[in-house]
Design a protein around this motif. Sequence first.
Motif, mmCIF file in Angstrom:
data_model
loop_
_atom_site.group_PDB
_atom_site.id
_atom_site.type_symbol
_atom_site.label_atom_id
_atom_site.label_comp_id
_atom_site.label_asym_id
_atom_site.label_seq_id
_atom_site.Cartn_x
_atom_site.Cartn_y
_atom_site.Cartn_z
ATOM 1 N N ASN A 128 0.812 -0.971 -0.768
ATOM 2 C CA ASN A 128 0.173 -0.180 0.330
ATOM 3 C C ASN A 128 0.511 1.166 -0.103
ATOM 4 N N PRO A 129 1.932 1.623 1.099
ATOM 5 C CA PRO A 129 3.076 2.102 0.763
ATOM 6 C C PRO A 129 3.081 3.060 -0.331
ATOM 7 N N ILE A 130 3.607 2.027 -1.448
ATOM 8 C CA ILE A 130 4.406 1.611 -3.221
ATOM 9 C C ILE A 130 2.930 2.929 -3.721
ATOM 10 N N ILE A 131 1.668 1.940 -3.534
ATOM 11 C CA ILE A 131 0.750 2.381 -4.008
ATOM 12 C C ILE A 131 0.721 3.780 -3.931
ATOM 13 N N PHE A 132 0.491 4.251 -2.980
ATOM 14 C CA PHE A 132 0.019 5.574 -2.537
ATOM 15 C C PHE A 132 1.654 6.317 -2.978
ATOM 16 N N VAL A 133 2.518 6.374 -3.250
ATOM 17 C CA VAL A 133 3.901 7.005 -4.122
ATOM 18 C C VAL A 133 2.731 6.827 -4.835
ATOM 19 N N PHE A 134 2.442 6.256 -5.971
ATOM 20 C CA PHE A 134 2.736 5.755 -7.792
ATOM 21 C C PHE A 134 0.980 6.909 -7.591
ATOM 22 N N CYS A 135 -0.184 7.041 -7.203
ATOM 23 C CA CYS A 135 -1.051 7.660 -6.777
ATOM 24 C C CYS A 135 0.004 9.274 -7.118
ATOM 25 N N VAL A 136 0.440 9.967 -7.334
ATOM 26 C CA VAL A 136 1.110 11.154 -6.948
ATOM 27 C C VAL A 136 1.744 11.626 -8.344
ATOM 28 N N PRO A 137 2.103 10.478 -8.986
ATOM 29 C CA PRO A 137 2.323 10.856 -10.969
ATOM 30 C C PRO A 137 1.190 10.696 -11.055
ATOM 31 N N LEU A 138 0.007 9.719 -10.464
ATOM 32 C CA LEU A 138 -1.187 9.522 -11.023
ATOM 33 C C LEU A 138 -2.138 10.942 -10.858
ATOM 34 N N PHE A 139 -1.727 11.124 -9.877
ATOM 35 C CA PHE A 139 -2.496 12.692 -9.694
ATOM 36 C C PHE A 139 -1.989 13.354 -10.793
ATOM 37 N N ALA A 140 -0.947 14.059 -11.109
ATOM 38 C CA ALA A 140 0.034 14.886 -11.953
ATOM 39 C C ALA A 140 -0.824 14.332 -13.782
ATOM 40 N N LEU A 141 -0.374 13.062 -13.246
ATOM 41 C CA LEU A 141 -1.124 12.547 -14.885
ATOM 42 C C LEU A 141 -2.948 12.987 -15.545
ATOM 43 N N GLY A 142 -3.431 12.752 -13.811
ATOM 44 C CA GLY A 142 -5.321 12.890 -13.469
ATOM 45 C C GLY A 142 -5.264 14.551 -13.953
ATOM 46 N N VAL A 143 -4.102 15.609 -13.998
ATOM 47 C CA VAL A 143 -4.881 17.256 -13.784
ATOM 48 C C VAL A 143 -4.728 16.773 -15.058
ATOM 49 N N TYR A 144 -3.227 17.198 -16.063
ATOM 50 C CA TYR A 144 -2.921 16.998 -17.314
ATOM 51 C C TYR A 144 -4.490 16.368 -18.272
ATOM 52 N N ALA A 145 -4.250 14.988 -18.093
ATOM 53 C CA ALA A 145 -5.961 14.546 -18.572
ATOM 54 C C ALA A 145 -7.506 15.302 -18.596
ATOM 55 N N ALA A 146 -7.433 15.614 -17.287
ATOM 56 C CA ALA A 146 -8.924 16.273 -17.153
ATOM 57 C C ALA A 146 -8.423 17.610 -17.946
ATOM 58 N N GLU A 147 -7.811 18.168 -17.756
ATOM 59 C CA GLU A 147 -7.581 19.264 -18.499
ATOM 60 C C GLU A 147 -8.109 19.459 -19.957
ATOM 61 N N LEU A 148 -7.139 18.542 -20.384
ATOM 62 C CA LEU A 148 -7.097 18.250 -22.564
ATOM 63 C C LEU A 148 -8.631 18.130 -22.409
ATOM 64 N N THR A 149 -9.320 17.121 -21.709
ATOM 65 C CA THR A 149 -10.624 17.145 -21.637
ATOM 66 C C THR A 149 -11.055 17.713 -21.717
ATOM 67 N N GLY A 150 -11.243 18.219 -20.510
ATOM 68 C CA GLY A 150 -12.018 19.542 -20.012
ATOM 69 C C GLY A 150 -11.949 20.978 -21.428
ATOM 70 N N ARG A 151 -10.983 20.946 -21.765
ATOM 71 C CA ARG A 151 -11.119 21.834 -23.132
ATOM 72 C C ARG A 151 -11.735 21.311 -24.509
ATOM 73 N N ALA A 152 -11.586 20.472 -24.542
ATOM 74 C CA ALA A 152 -12.054 19.173 -25.595
ATOM 75 C C ALA A 152 -13.648 19.698 -25.467
ATOM 76 N N LEU A 153 -14.131 19.454 -24.228
ATOM 77 C CA LEU A 153 -15.190 19.129 -24.343
ATOM 78 C C LEU A 153 -16.021 20.707 -23.685
ATOM 79 N N GLY A 154 -15.242 21.897 -23.981
ATOM 80 C CA GLY A 154 -15.963 23.017 -23.489
ATOM 81 C C GLY A 154 -15.922 23.071 -22.128
ATOM 82 N N VAL A 155 -16.149 22.458 -21.509
ATOM 83 C CA VAL A 155 -16.251 22.779 -19.814
ATOM 84 C C VAL A 155 -15.667 22.263 -19.183
ATOM 85 N N SER A 156 -14.721 23.121 -17.673
ATOM 86 C CA SER A 156 -14.123 22.705 -17.490
ATOM 87 C C SER A 156 -14.223 21.144 -16.132
ATOM 88 N N ASP A 157 -15.345 21.302 -15.372
ATOM 89 C CA ASP A 157 -15.180 20.003 -14.420
ATOM 90 C C ASP A 157 -16.378 18.863 -15.137
#
Length: 169
Positions: free
Chosen positions: A61-90
């Motif tokens: 579990n501690p390694i999975i938690f650490v893995f969530c940090v770059p996954l969070f950053a990837l989520g920020v990027y993916a959500a930003e890109l997808t939100g822009r494509a949809l024209g809706v931020s969230d």
Amino acid sequence: MASTNKKTPPQIMPSWAFLRSHPAHMLSFGFGSGLAQKAPGTWGTLVALPIFAALQIVLPNPIIFVFCVPLFALGVYAAELTGRALGVSDYGGIVIDEIVAMMMVLCFTPNTPLAWLLAFALFRLFDIIKPWPISWFDRRVKGGLGVMLDDLIAALFAIAGIIGLSCFI
């Protein structure tokens, strides 16, 4: 109070074709779970369970938690890109935030069905009702970071609840 931005109709209607058009869209929509007509956030949260269970086979579990940090950053990027494509931020179908946040909660949850059910319920409760300061961040932080941040804080609330109740579960 939930963000009113999630109720804004998208400029592009999300579909399987939209998800396949870019890996960020597929990730943002939780591999399709965000396309659910009802409760896409709940379906997205459910996606975290088998992902976490599979990771637990090979990682503690501690390694999975650490893995969530770059996954969070990837989520920020993916959500930003997808939100822009949809024209809706969230947009409500963007559920990568629920997936990453629920995985974080499970890192602190005893590995029993009852504990996982409680973790799921606590996270969804805090994500839906958005008590302060979750609601404050939800209203003020926009874009991919805003999508991810309010769920991160909801995860922290759920983690506190799990830790507080751990002697009972």
